[in-house]
Design an enzyme around this catalytic site. Sequence first.
Site, PDB file in Angstrom:
ATOM      1  N   GLU A 277       3.914  -9.219   5.352  1.00  0.00           N
ATOM      2  CA  GLU A 277       3.417  -8.093   5.517  1.00  0.00           C
ATOM      3  C   GLU A 277       2.018  -8.397   5.287  1.00  0.00           C
ATOM      4  OE1 GLU A 277       5.359  -5.442   2.590  1.00  0.00           O
ATOM      5  OE2 GLU A 277       6.638  -4.670   4.277  1.00  0.00           O
ATOM      6  N   ASP A 350      15.531  -3.489   3.450  1.00  0.00           N
ATOM      7  CA  ASP A 350      14.531  -3.256   2.253  1.00  0.00           C
ATOM      8  C   ASP A 350      14.852  -2.156   1.318  1.00  0.00           C
ATOM      9  OD1 ASP A 350      12.242  -3.178   0.811  1.00  0.00           O
ATOM     10  OD2 ASP A 350      10.991  -2.465   2.260  1.00  0.00           O
ATOM     11  N   GLU A 378      11.783   3.983  -4.334  1.00  0.00           N
ATOM     12  CA  GLU A 378      10.772   4.128  -3.257  1.00  0.00           C
ATOM     13  C   GLU A 378      11.558   4.810  -1.986  1.00  0.00           C
ATOM     14  OE1 GLU A 378       9.354   0.227  -1.658  1.00  0.00           O
ATOM     15  OE2 GLU A 378       8.570   1.318   0.302  1.00  0.00           O
TER      16      GLU A 378
HETATM   17  C1  GCV Z   1       4.748  -4.431  -2.677  1.00  0.00           C
HETATM   18  C2  GCV Z   1       8.089  -2.770   1.085  1.00  0.00           C
HETATM   19  C3  GCV Z   1       7.387  -1.717   0.269  1.00  0.00           C
HETATM   20  C4  GCV Z   1       6.130  -2.219  -0.127  1.00  0.00           C
HETATM   21  C5  GCV Z   1       6.286  -3.478  -0.706  1.00  0.00           C
HETATM   22  C6  GCV Z   1       7.117  -4.569  -0.084  1.00  0.00           C
HETATM   23  C7  GCV Z   1       7.587  -5.918  -0.880  1.00  0.00           C
HETATM   24  O1  GCV Z   1       7.608  -2.790   2.394  1.00  0.00           O
HETATM   25  O2  GCV Z   1       7.263  -0.564   1.028  1.00  0.00           O
HETATM   26  O3  GCV Z   1       5.333  -1.553  -0.710  1.00  0.00           O
HETATM   27  O4  GCV Z   1       5.114  -4.101  -1.154  1.00  0.00           O
HETATM   28  O5  GCV Z   1       8.354  -3.894   0.513  1.00  0.00           O
HETATM   29  O6  GCV Z   1       8.444  -5.824  -1.569  1.00  0.00           O
HETATM   30  O7  GCV Z   1       6.858  -6.879  -0.605  1.00  0.00           O
END
Ligand code: GCV
Length: 667
Positions: A277, A350, A378
């Site tokens: 990411e 995820d 989340e």
């Molecule tokens: C900390 C998901 C979440 C992100 C998070 C990522 C990760 O994509 O939406 O906020 O980033 O996972 O675990 O690195």
Amino acid sequence: MITMKEIYKHLMRIFIEILVLFLAAFAVQAENGHELWLRKHNVNPMNVVCSENSPTVNIAHQELQKGWQGKTGETIVLSIKSDKSIQGDGYKLDASGVQANTELGILYGVYELLRRQHTDQPIIDEVSNPSYERRILDHWDNLDGTVERGYAGYSIFWRQGKDSLAVTERDKLLWQEYARANASVGINGSVLNNVNASPKILKIEFLKRVKAIADVLRPYGIKIYLSINFSSPVMLGGLKTSDPLDAKVITWWKTKIKEIYSLIPDVGGFLVKANSEGQPGPQDFGRTHAEGANMMADALKPYGGIVMWRAFVYSPKERDRARQSYDEFIPLDGQFRDNVIIQVKNSPVDFQPREPFSPLFGAMKKTSIMAELQITQEYLGQSNQLVYLLTMWEEFLQSDTYQEGTGSTVARCTDGSIFPQKYTAIAGVANIGLDTNWCGHHFAQANWYAFGRLAWNNRLTSDKIADEWIRLTFSRQQTNHSKTWNDNDWEEHFLFPIKQMMLQSREAAVNYMMPLGLHHIFAGDHHYGPGPWYAPKGLRLDWTPPYYHQADTNGIGFDRTRTGSNAVNQYHEPLCSQFNKLETCPEIYLLWFHHLPWDYKMKNGRILWDELCYHYDNGVQQVHQFQKIWDNEKPYIDTQRFEEVQSKLRRHCRDAQIWKDGCLLYF
Ligand code: GCV
């Protein structure tokens, strides 16, 4: 004849009685959840015999005297004496006291002893050893005080502003309360900053604050860890590259790590999100994850530090995101140093409401591997919806990977019982913030509690942990006066219905959000409400729901069978064939593995479309039922928590309805 003095005395007595009743009622009602599961108790005096004297043992001592509900005058012996049946920070408990190999073992044994008293369980002779050596909370806290995916206010560690790095008495008190809560459930590590890491965490002024936090956490047995940014040598050190094989880069990390350990000698190690990411990583320099992780592991080794290297990687170019971390990490199995642990999210995509377990569990054989769970909700209603996550984690840990035949559960593949690992660990992304009740929703505290208990003993059941948490968190005092409910009444009318509600809550969320294997159909990056239609022009396809549900006029679902993306092949037999074949694929994962026509016949005879409607509607009904249960509990709960949860449940009901309507109308 009654004298004026007597009348005065009588009136005073009535006044005092009214005052006491008023104060008692107020005390009962003034519950704000800050005490978590560590409520104050009316204690009986007791004696502690212990020849040790250290900050940790002293805490154990004080806890006993603050919480003792056993017989008045009883003597409890705390002894540090080595015993082969006790491992690590485990303990041996019996009615006479606690024995352990370490001071921390004593502390954990004392918390267990008190937990037993406070939950009406007998003190039986038992040896209890932790399933994982490291039981860690990952805080996704940014250095400006915001919390990524945090729904309980700002960070308890970091803040913005002029004096943001000054350590106040208030900070220390809060960190101490946090440490105590963690230690009481066996958590022994905290990653203090977000995995999307700012390089600034390694600046001396931030490290000084890290030291202050570590000093408060230490007596409670909690080690601190830091998330680091792979580009720190360039961004902080002014080097031209962060290539892990570059001699200057290696020296930079060694020097920085030396500086960290000279300040805080017991840092647990680093957590790294690399090439994921947008975060930098070794692949930016043509190096592998193993080369990146090993460079850091070598620098940490002399100090006993470890690297938790995340496997959460995916790229927009691949056809199936669910396959990617397996595809990238399996070829590296055996190449990592023994102080590297690959940290793998429980599921391949995820942290969705339901996914099968990540196939990396049970596949890595020569590399240490640890699970990352997400305590913060989340993707499960954040701090507005009541979702007890333990049923999900139980389903995950008890999944059979078949790595070494039947019974090779994820739990056993990670706790060292199948392949020995130098370090064993489990992590949970924390749901903690500055909100008075720490977690935003009173019931979200149960997920923090449950994570710790499960990390200590990965065989504990959802039912047992929910039972404990309810008994510890809610008082038996009646709300209108200072009487207590009798045990049977309290259990029948409060404990059981609330426990049932908790145990059903995750399945309800799956029903009203993403039943039958649907996943990631949120309207945008907030990851809260439904948006199966959400596909803005130009956005990465794997960040849009249509990529995951693949719905069209003909059908719905992601084809991961052998004729599709072949993700099924990442699982050992018999799972691989089981998931691949429609007849044997568990219906809870149906649309995860298969793309099916809308009129596909389910096992119960309904067509797929009807079954989807049934699940969505069932989810909504379940949440309505939770609301009814809670409304009936008014006499059993203090006013503040009753009203706050009631208001959250109102929103929860609306949310569930919106999920159902949004998804069904679109599909
Ligand atoms: C900390 C998901 C979440 C992100 C998070 C990522 C990760 O994509 O939406 O906020 O980033 O996972 O675990 O690195």
